[in-house]
Scaffold this motif. Structure first.
Motif: not given
Length: 199
Positions: A59-62, A100-103, A105-110, A145-148
């Motif tokens: 997972a990469e930070l946006p 693994i996925v990233a939010n 917001d660039n500050t949280h990973v799940y 999956v993170y759904e913004p």
């Protein structure tokens, strides 16, 4: 497993066999760099083979500054600087990671592990700040999956006889936004086959 990057013309590929991450330049179709996921295997120009870590998801930070490697062989997540491959920290988990996925917001990973627990990593400190059970232990959940738009995390349970989804609302913990997950209703939502579908 590969992940498209927000950086121009780059794709990251997890190499479980060698315990590394290949950085592919898609404009030239060549491997531009190779990152170790374990500090013990960092080397130049290439990391030494790592038969233990087994990175299986990325997972990469946006904002493109860090990539996170879920390492199934060592029950860990590696935080890696995308600019030079420096390993910021190796974060220990209680069970082998699955996805693994990233939010945004660039500050949280799940990160989902084999005990069906989702841990929340604070990307500013690379530490786990909370965790939640995503179901009974047994490794049925297989992807996140993170759904913004709704600010939710979905965990798929595709390995059960009746496929289902576990839904979690991303919530604040004290004055820390997006730092915890709250189950969205009891149990899991069953996935029914659409009428006429051949899936």
């Amino acid at each position: 497993i590969f992940v498209n990057s927000t950086e121009a013309n780059l794709v990251y590929v997890a190499d479980a066999g060698n315990g590394s991450i290949s950085v592919i330049d898609t404009s030239l179709n060549v491997v531009a760099n190779t990152f170790a996921v374990s500090p013990a295997n960092v080397g130049s120009p290439l990391p030494s083979p790592d038969r233990v870590s087994q990175p299986i998801a990325l997972a990469e930070l946006p904002n493109g500054t860090k990539i996170y490697s879920a390492n199934q062989g060592t029950n860990s997540v590696s935080s890696i600087n995308t600019q030079d491959g420096t390993i910021n920290r190796v974060i220990s988990l209680s069970a082998a990671p699955v996805w693994i996925v990233a939010n945004v917001d660039n500050t949280h990973v799940y990160v989902l592990d084999g005990a069906d627990t989702i841990s929340v990593i604070d990307a500013t400190t690379d530490t786990i700040v909370s965790s939640v059970s995503a179901g009974s232990a047994g490794g049925n959940l297989n992807q996140l999956v993170y759904e913004p738009v709704t600010n939710r995390v979905f965990a798929t349970d595709a390995n059960s006889p009746q496929p289902a989804l576990a839904l979690f609302d991303v919530a604040s913990q004290g004055n820390l936004p997006n730092s915890t997950l709250v189950p969205h209703g009891p149990g899991k939502a069953l996935i029914a086959v659409a009428t006429g579908s051949t899936c």
